[in-house]
Design a protein around this motif. Structure first.
Motif, PDB file in Angstrom:
ATOM      1  N   HIS A 152      35.909  75.499 107.304  1.00 14.31           N
ATOM      2  CA  HIS A 152      34.789  76.363 106.921  1.00 14.31           C
ATOM      3  C   HIS A 152      34.707  76.435 105.405  1.00 14.31           C
ATOM      4  CE1 HIS A 152      31.954  79.645 106.975  1.00 14.31           C
ATOM      5  NE2 HIS A 152      32.809  80.463 106.409  1.00 14.31           N
ATOM      6  N   THR A 153      35.843  76.675 104.777  1.00 12.10           N
ATOM      7  CA  THR A 153      36.008  76.568 103.321  1.00 12.10           C
ATOM      8  C   THR A 153      37.379  75.940 103.075  1.00 12.10           C
ATOM      9  OG1 THR A 153      37.037  78.755 103.069  1.00 12.10           O
ATOM     10  CG2 THR A 153      34.620  78.646 102.896  1.00 12.10           C
ATOM     11  N   PRO A 154      37.603  75.336 101.902  1.00  9.20           N
ATOM     12  CA  PRO A 154      38.894  74.679 101.661  1.00  9.20           C
ATOM     13  C   PRO A 154      40.045  75.649 101.458  1.00  9.20           C
ATOM     14  CG  PRO A 154      37.514  74.552  99.711  1.00  9.20           C
ATOM     15  CD  PRO A 154      36.643  75.100 100.809  1.00  9.20           C
ATOM     16  N   ASP A 155      39.755  76.875 101.035  1.00  8.39           N
ATOM     17  CA  ASP A 155      40.808  77.844 100.764  1.00  8.39           C
ATOM     18  C   ASP A 155      41.203  78.659 101.988  1.00  8.39           C
ATOM     19  OD1 ASP A 155      38.150  79.017 100.579  1.00  8.39           O
ATOM     20  OD2 ASP A 155      39.142  80.870  99.949  1.00  8.39           O
ATOM     21  N   HIS A 156      40.568  78.449 103.103  1.00  7.66           N
ATOM     22  CA  HIS A 156      40.669  79.344 104.254  1.00  7.66           C
ATOM     23  C   HIS A 156      42.090  79.419 104.801  1.00  7.66           C
ATOM     24  CE1 HIS A 156      39.786  81.349 107.983  1.00  7.66           C
ATOM     25  NE2 HIS A 156      38.512  81.434 107.670  1.00  7.66           N
ATOM     26  N   VAL A 157      42.540  80.649 105.067  1.00  6.10           N
ATOM     27  CA  VAL A 157      43.828  80.870 105.717  1.00  6.10           C
ATOM     28  C   VAL A 157      43.646  81.852 106.867  1.00  6.10           C
ATOM     29  CG1 VAL A 157      45.189  80.414 103.640  1.00  6.10           C
ATOM     30  CG2 VAL A 157      44.511  82.776 104.175  1.00  6.10           C
ATOM     31  N   GLY A 158      44.611  81.849 107.779  1.00  7.43           N
ATOM     32  CA  GLY A 158      44.719  82.866 108.802  1.00  7.43           C
ATOM     33  C   GLY A 158      46.053  83.562 108.648  1.00  7.43           C
ATOM     34  N   TYR A 159      46.248  84.643 109.396  1.00  5.48           N
ATOM     35  CA  TYR A 159      47.480  85.420 109.325  1.00  5.48           C
ATOM     36  C   TYR A 159      48.013  85.634 110.740  1.00  5.48           C
ATOM     37  CZ  TYR A 159      45.805  86.287 104.600  1.00  5.48           C
ATOM     38  OH  TYR A 159      45.356  86.114 103.316  1.00  5.48           O
ATOM     39  N   PRO A 174      34.697  82.416 122.278  1.00  3.36           N
ATOM     40  CA  PRO A 174      34.295  81.248 123.063  1.00  3.36           C
ATOM     41  C   PRO A 174      32.794  81.046 123.193  1.00  3.36           C
ATOM     42  CG  PRO A 174      36.167  82.315 124.104  1.00  3.36           C
ATOM     43  CD  PRO A 174      35.745  83.209 122.963  1.00  3.36           C
ATOM     44  N   ASP A 175      32.019  82.123 123.298  1.00  3.30           N
ATOM     45  CA  ASP A 175      30.576  81.959 123.476  1.00  3.30           C
ATOM     46  C   ASP A 175      29.845  81.706 122.164  1.00  3.30           C
ATOM     47  OD1 ASP A 175      31.115  84.537 122.592  1.00  3.30           O
ATOM     48  OD2 ASP A 175      29.429  85.429 123.650  1.00  3.30           O
ATOM     49  N   VAL A 176      30.544  81.784 121.033  1.00  2.66           N
ATOM     50  CA  VAL A 176      29.953  81.477 119.725  1.00  2.66           C
ATOM     51  C   VAL A 176      30.419  80.103 119.247  1.00  2.66           C
ATOM     52  CG1 VAL A 176      29.711  82.215 117.323  1.00  2.66           C
ATOM     53  CG2 VAL A 176      29.789  83.926 119.159  1.00  2.66           C
ATOM     54  N   GLY A 177      31.698  79.815 119.396  1.00  2.00           N
ATOM     55  CA  GLY A 177      32.191  78.469 119.149  1.00  2.00           C
ATOM     56  C   GLY A 177      32.874  78.261 117.825  1.00  2.00           C
ATOM     57  N   SER A 178      32.129  77.817 116.816  1.00  2.01           N
ATOM     58  CA  SER A 178      32.729  77.437 115.542  1.00  2.01           C
ATOM     59  C   SER A 178      31.817  77.822 114.390  1.00  2.01           C
ATOM     60  CB  SER A 178      33.004  75.929 115.506  1.00  2.01           C
ATOM     61  OG  SER A 178      31.795  75.197 115.579  1.00  2.01           O
ATOM     62  N   ALA A 179      32.393  77.814 113.192  1.00  2.00           N
ATOM     63  CA  ALA A 179      31.672  78.197 111.982  1.00  2.00           C
ATOM     64  C   ALA A 179      31.087  76.971 111.289  1.00  2.00           C
ATOM     65  CB  ALA A 179      32.602  78.934 111.026  1.00  2.00           C
ATOM     66  N   ARG A 180      30.103  77.210 110.443  1.00  2.00           N
ATOM     67  CA  ARG A 180      29.478  76.151 109.661  1.00  2.00           C
ATOM     68  C   ARG A 180      30.476  75.586 108.645  1.00  2.00           C
ATOM     69  NH1 ARG A 180      24.515  79.182 107.192  1.00  2.00           N
ATOM     70  NH2 ARG A 180      24.132  77.189 106.154  1.00  2.00           N
ATOM     71  N   CYS A 181      30.198  74.355 108.213  1.00  2.38           N
ATOM     72  CA  CYS A 181      31.101  73.653 107.284  1.00  2.38           C
ATOM     73  C   CYS A 181      30.360  73.080 106.079  1.00  2.38           C
ATOM     74  CB  CYS A 181      31.821  72.527 108.012  1.00  2.38           C
ATOM     75  SG  CYS A 181      32.805  73.033 109.414  1.00  2.38           S
ATOM     76  N   ASP A 182      29.173  73.601 105.785  1.00  4.04           N
ATOM     77  CA  ASP A 182      28.340  73.002 104.739  1.00  4.04           C
ATOM     78  C   ASP A 182      28.462  73.700 103.394  1.00  4.04           C
ATOM     79  OD1 ASP A 182      27.115  75.214 106.002  1.00  4.04           O
ATOM     80  OD2 ASP A 182      25.126  74.603 105.319  1.00  4.04           O
ATOM     81  N   PHE A 183      29.385  74.640 103.242  1.00  3.58           N
ATOM     82  CA  PHE A 183      29.622  75.214 101.925  1.00  3.58           C
ATOM     83  C   PHE A 183      30.450  74.226 101.097  1.00  3.58           C
ATOM     84  CE2 PHE A 183      29.648  79.375 104.454  1.00  3.58           C
ATOM     85  CZ  PHE A 183      28.283  79.520 104.332  1.00  3.58           C
TER      86      PHE A 183
END
Length: 297
Positions: A152-159, A174-183
């Motif tokens: 989604h962004t290059p800096d993205h982290v999870g915890y 699940p019913d939304v799926g995934s985030a955009r990757c065009d940033f």
């Protein structure tokens, strides 16, 4: 690490469809805040603190000691309340809660500063901690482990806190799926790999999303198990092949409109939620680019 399950408070901000989280050690009362929201009204250019104050109220009601304020990435759809929360807690006599983000934030700050002609000095050192991959942050007797989840962004982290992963925008319900990757720096293939990493976790793990976009009449949902995501995620569930996902995601992103608050959010969030410097008359400004037809050039 212990086998203690954290207490998780889920707080939904409906205007930007954002999930905010307070994650606490139920025994010691130490807690972190993840992906906070500062309210912004674009019709009046007014910032307010209702959402952030709700987080502070939850912390106070539960006698939590906020030990850190965590960001999963530089959000493009809402303003972060990180600095407001930190200053307010300090003003109440609480210990300083460090504002933390993944170490690759510098790449995003550079991109945003160039696009909006920001003074790079306003972005320097604004976060208290720049987190390495797989670093751990103590939360009382618990620990949050940093997962690099780009795409989604290059800096993205999870915890990851025990069997709970706060995924930001690396995977949605699940019913939304995934985030955009065009940033800038986004990458659909990297996002697929990040989602695959999450789906490889034990099936009972809970994946807490950064957003939900419920249909009319439905309540927003904060999390789904890994098993649910494997089975039902509309974009990668059921073993969706990588190349098909990447082709679809790129085509989909090419037709998406910009997030409503992208210009305000990016400039604010690369500063960790600090206000822009005031101009000569005391006003503070965020740059909004004009889209000009050729006839006016």
């Amino acid at each position: 690490m212990t086998n203690i399950d954290p207490k998780v408070h889920t707080v939904f901000e409906s205007k930007t469809s954002t999930w905010q989280y307070i994650v606490a050690d139920p025994d010691t009362g130490d807690a972190v805040i993840i992906d906070s929201v500062l309210d912004y009204d674009p019709s009046t250019n007014t910032i307010s603190t209702t959402s952030a104050d709700e987080l502070l109220s939850i912390a106070e009601e539960n006698s939590y000691n906020i030990v850190a304020i965590l960001e999963t990435h530089v959000h493009a759809d809402h303003l972060t309340a990180a600095t407001y929360l930190q200053k307010t807690l300090l003003g109440r006599g609480k210990p300083k809660a460090d504002i933390c983000i993944g170490k690759r934030i510098a790449q995003v700050q550079q991109n945003v500063a160039q696009r909006y002609s920001l003074d790079a000095a306003e972005c320097a050192g604004v976060f208290d901690r720049y987190l390495d991959d797989d670093a751990t942050l103590p939360i009382g007797r618990l620990a949050a482990r940093v997962l690099h989840l780009p795409g989604h962004t290059p800096d993205h982290v999870g915890y990851a806190v025990g069997p709970n992963v706060f995924t930001g925008d690396s995977i949605f319900l699940p019913d939304v799926g995934s985030a955009r990757c065009d940033f800038p720096g986004g990458d659909a293939r990297a996002l697929y790999a990040s989602m695959a990493r999450l789906l490889a976790l034990p099936p009972h793990y809970r994946l807490y999303s950064g957003h939900d976009y419920p249909s009319a009449g439905q309540e927003p949902r904060a999390c789904a198990t890994v098993a649910e995501q494997r089975d039902r995620n509309k974009h990668v569930g059921g073993g969706a092949p990588e190349d098909a996902f990447v082709a679809w995601r790129r085509e989909r992103d090419a037709g998406l409109a910009e997030p409503r608050l992208i210009h305000q959010a990016l400039q604010f969030n690369v500063r960790a939620g600090r206000l822009p410097r005031p101009g000569p008359a005391g006003d503070r400004f965020l740059h909004v680019p004009l889209k000009v037809p050729p006839a006016l050039l």
